[in-house]
Design a protein around this motif. Structure first.
Motif, PDB file in Angstrom:
ATOM      1  N   SER A 205      32.779  55.745  69.014  1.00 13.55           N
ATOM      2  CA  SER A 205      32.487  57.024  68.359  1.00 13.55           C
ATOM      3  C   SER A 205      33.737  57.880  68.244  1.00 13.55           C
ATOM      4  CB  SER A 205      31.396  57.787  69.122  1.00 13.55           C
ATOM      5  OG  SER A 205      31.796  58.052  70.452  1.00 13.55           O
ATOM      6  N   ASN A 206      34.888  57.354  68.691  1.00 15.99           N
ATOM      7  CA  ASN A 206      36.154  58.041  68.464  1.00 15.99           C
ATOM      8  C   ASN A 206      36.386  58.174  66.963  1.00 15.99           C
ATOM      9  OD1 ASN A 206      36.095  55.963  70.622  1.00 15.99           O
ATOM     10  ND2 ASN A 206      37.897  57.037  71.382  1.00 15.99           N
ATOM     11  N   GLY A 207      37.010  59.269  66.545  1.00 14.54           N
ATOM     12  CA  GLY A 207      37.247  59.473  65.121  1.00 14.54           C
ATOM     13  C   GLY A 207      37.991  58.340  64.455  1.00 14.54           C
ATOM     14  N   HIS A 233      45.310  50.235  72.659  1.00  8.67           N
ATOM     15  CA  HIS A 233      45.333  50.428  74.107  1.00  8.67           C
ATOM     16  C   HIS A 233      45.458  51.901  74.477  1.00  8.67           C
ATOM     17  CE1 HIS A 233      45.350  46.179  74.987  1.00  8.67           C
ATOM     18  NE2 HIS A 233      46.425  45.976  74.259  1.00  8.67           N
ATOM     19  N   ASP A 234      46.066  52.705  73.592  1.00 11.93           N
ATOM     20  CA  ASP A 234      46.255  54.123  73.899  1.00 11.93           C
ATOM     21  C   ASP A 234      45.044  54.976  73.522  1.00 11.93           C
ATOM     22  OD1 ASP A 234      46.787  53.572  71.199  1.00 11.93           O
ATOM     23  OD2 ASP A 234      47.987  55.393  70.978  1.00 11.93           O
ATOM     24  N   VAL A 235      44.015  54.354  72.906  1.00 12.05           N
ATOM     25  CA  VAL A 235      42.795  55.075  72.545  1.00 12.05           C
ATOM     26  C   VAL A 235      41.601  54.286  73.077  1.00 12.05           C
ATOM     27  CG1 VAL A 235      41.427  56.136  70.703  1.00 12.05           C
ATOM     28  CG2 VAL A 235      43.913  55.907  70.442  1.00 12.05           C
ATOM     29  N   PRO A 236      41.207  54.478  74.320  1.00  7.57           N
ATOM     30  CA  PRO A 236      40.048  53.753  74.865  1.00  7.57           C
ATOM     31  C   PRO A 236      38.797  54.037  74.042  1.00  7.57           C
ATOM     32  CG  PRO A 236      41.261  54.886  76.603  1.00  7.57           C
ATOM     33  CD  PRO A 236      41.807  55.389  75.307  1.00  7.57           C
ATOM     34  N   VAL A 237      38.002  53.015  73.842  1.00  8.05           N
ATOM     35  CA  VAL A 237      36.796  53.171  73.022  1.00  8.05           C
ATOM     36  C   VAL A 237      35.765  54.010  73.775  1.00  8.05           C
ATOM     37  CG1 VAL A 237      34.929  51.979  71.831  1.00  8.05           C
ATOM     38  CG2 VAL A 237      37.206  50.941  71.906  1.00  8.05           C
ATOM     39  N   ARG A 238      35.237  55.020  73.074  1.00  2.57           N
ATOM     40  CA  ARG A 238      34.138  55.827  73.602  1.00  2.57           C
ATOM     41  C   ARG A 238      32.860  55.359  72.916  1.00  2.57           C
ATOM     42  NH1 ARG A 238      35.897  60.412  72.078  1.00  2.57           N
ATOM     43  NH2 ARG A 238      34.593  60.685  70.234  1.00  2.57           N
ATOM     44  N   TYR A 239      31.976  54.720  73.654  1.00  2.00           N
ATOM     45  CA  TYR A 239      30.782  54.118  73.075  1.00  2.00           C
ATOM     46  C   TYR A 239      29.679  55.148  72.875  1.00  2.00           C
ATOM     47  CZ  TYR A 239      33.276  49.966  74.575  1.00  2.00           C
ATOM     48  OH  TYR A 239      34.242  49.018  74.767  1.00  2.00           O
ATOM     49  N   GLY A 240      28.811  54.860  71.935  1.00  2.00           N
ATOM     50  CA  GLY A 240      27.693  55.742  71.654  1.00  2.00           C
ATOM     51  C   GLY A 240      27.834  56.406  70.303  1.00  2.00           C
ATOM     52  N   LEU A 241      27.172  57.536  70.139  1.00  2.52           N
ATOM     53  CA  LEU A 241      27.161  58.272  68.881  1.00  2.52           C
ATOM     54  C   LEU A 241      28.070  59.490  68.981  1.00  2.52           C
ATOM     55  CD1 LEU A 241      23.290  58.211  68.326  1.00  2.52           C
ATOM     56  CD2 LEU A 241      24.989  56.596  67.425  1.00  2.52           C
ATOM     57  N   ARG A 290      31.073  67.049  57.793  1.00  2.00           N
ATOM     58  CA  ARG A 290      31.127  67.445  59.191  1.00  2.00           C
ATOM     59  C   ARG A 290      31.730  66.312  60.012  1.00  2.00           C
ATOM     60  NH1 ARG A 290      24.997  70.036  59.842  1.00  2.00           N
ATOM     61  NH2 ARG A 290      25.323  71.865  58.506  1.00  2.00           N
ATOM     62  N   TRP A 291      33.054  66.247  60.009  1.00  2.00           N
ATOM     63  CA  TRP A 291      33.743  65.221  60.782  1.00  2.00           C
ATOM     64  C   TRP A 291      33.876  65.663  62.235  1.00  2.00           C
ATOM     65  CZ3 TRP A 291      34.054  60.851  58.319  1.00  2.00           C
ATOM     66  CH2 TRP A 291      34.288  60.811  56.938  1.00  2.00           C
ATOM     67  N   PRO A 292      33.855  64.720  63.181  1.00  5.68           N
ATOM     68  CA  PRO A 292      34.156  65.093  64.561  1.00  5.68           C
ATOM     69  C   PRO A 292      35.611  65.555  64.651  1.00  5.68           C
ATOM     70  CG  PRO A 292      34.012  62.704  64.341  1.00  5.68           C
ATOM     71  CD  PRO A 292      33.536  63.287  63.045  1.00  5.68           C
ATOM     72  N   PRO A 293      35.956  66.399  65.625  1.00  2.36           N
ATOM     73  CA  PRO A 293      37.304  66.976  65.694  1.00  2.36           C
ATOM     74  C   PRO A 293      38.425  65.970  65.739  1.00  2.36           C
ATOM     75  CG  PRO A 293      35.826  68.111  67.211  1.00  2.36           C
ATOM     76  CD  PRO A 293      35.067  66.914  66.676  1.00  2.36           C
ATOM     77  N   ASP A 294      38.186  64.769  66.325  1.00  2.00           N
ATOM     78  CA  ASP A 294      39.263  63.780  66.446  1.00  2.00           C
ATOM     79  C   ASP A 294      39.320  62.818  65.266  1.00  2.00           C
ATOM     80  OD1 ASP A 294      36.904  62.424  66.986  1.00  2.00           O
ATOM     81  OD2 ASP A 294      37.717  61.278  68.671  1.00  2.00           O
TER      82      ASP A 294
END
Length: 300
Positions: A205-207, A233-241, A290-294
């Motif tokens: 769910s990372n941008g 590797h520098d952006v760990p995956v954030r799972y979910g919505l 409406r994009w998430p901030p990242d």
């Protein structure tokens, strides 16, 4: 004749035959995740989350059986009006069908993420904040009611409906094992096939990871059509919505996005805005995306 009878049997029971495969791989993953390094680096299993995923998988099997009452006759009717006859008893038909099915899945999957009405049924597959093999069972339970239309052209071209069903099942079985954090990157295979690394990105769910890596078995379609994103590797995956629902209740998991869509469309002013809520992408709103901030486009 024996060959066709076997094919018809496989088309009906292939996913059920996959149940031992699911259980053995889940047991292997649980054993691997016991390693201290992986316990610290992964989210592992949460029993309520996994129970929800398994419940959704069972509902999906029931929906497939129920919807077969009209999808099977429809595929048969389309096949009767086929352009060519591509016999499933010759090997090269399966090569063609492999690529045709995988491209069809890519198209369906991309639409399922970019049209809100379709996203409202696919979203439950992405609703888990964990990423393990049980997550693969968290299937889109409403999909069997309509997603088959993407595969109807294959019957019209000349692929036998039973062969289409078998290849569709093979693709689903393949996609099971890539729902894991227990495996890292797989060398040169990352260039060709969908791997755990590529699919972790898809569930992020990372941008930077949103709406990427739609492939089923192959990753080449994403690379051809500009939807590929490697795991960083520098952006760990954030799972979910983007907005997690934080519940394990099956009705909420299945219908929360559809209920939101209906409320927004009902209360929207004007036909254009109503249609926007239904057929626009998930980030659409009357005031603008409406994009998430990242998200890379959030600053545009």
């Amino acid at each position: 004749m024996a060959g066709m009878e076997t094919l018809d049997w496989l088309s009906r029971y292939l996913l059920l035959l996959g149940i031992p495969y699911f259980l053995v791989l889940i047991a292997a993953e649980l054993w691997i995740l016991r390693r201290p390094a992986l316990r610290e680096a992964t989210r592992g299993y949460e029993w309520r989350d996994s129970a929800t995923s398994m419940g959704l998988g069972l509902i999906k099997l029931g929906m497939l059986a129920l919807c077969a009452l009209y999808t099977v006759p429809l595929f048969a009717w389309v096949y009767e009006h086929r352009v060519f006859t591509l016999s499933p008893l010759v090997w090269w038909t399966w090569v063609l069908l492999f690529f045709a099915d995988d491209f069809t899945y890519y198209c369906y999957h991309r639409f399922a993420h970019r049209v809100r009405l379709l996203w409202s049924e696919h979203v439950n597959h992405h609703s888990s904040e964990h990423y393990n093999l049980s997550t693969a069972l968290r299937q889109s339970t409403l999909g069997p009611a309509f997603a088959f239309v993407y595969w109807l052209p294959l019957a019209w071209i000349g692929f036998h409906p039973a062969a289409i069903a078998v290849q569709f099942g093979v693709s689903l079985l393949y996609q099971f094992w890539i729902h894991t954090e227990a495996l890292g990157r797989l060398g040169w295979l990352e260039n060709v096939i969908n791997t755990p690394s590529h699919h972790r990105v898809h569930h992020g769910s990372n941008g930077i990871y949103l709406d990427r890596n739609y492939g089923g078995i192959l990753i080449i379609w994403d690379k051809l059509f500009g939807t590929f994103q490697p795991e960083r590797h520098d952006v760990p995956v954030r799972y979910g919505l983007v907005h997690d629902i934080r519940t394990f209740r099956l009705p909420t998991v299945i219908f929360h996005e559809l209920a939101y869509l209906v409320r927004q469309a009902w209360n929207a002013r004007g036909l254009r805005n109503k249609l926007g809520w239904i057929f626009g992408p998930p980030e659409w709103s009357p005031e603008g995306p409406r994009w998430p901030p990242d998200h890379p486009q959030a600053a545009d």
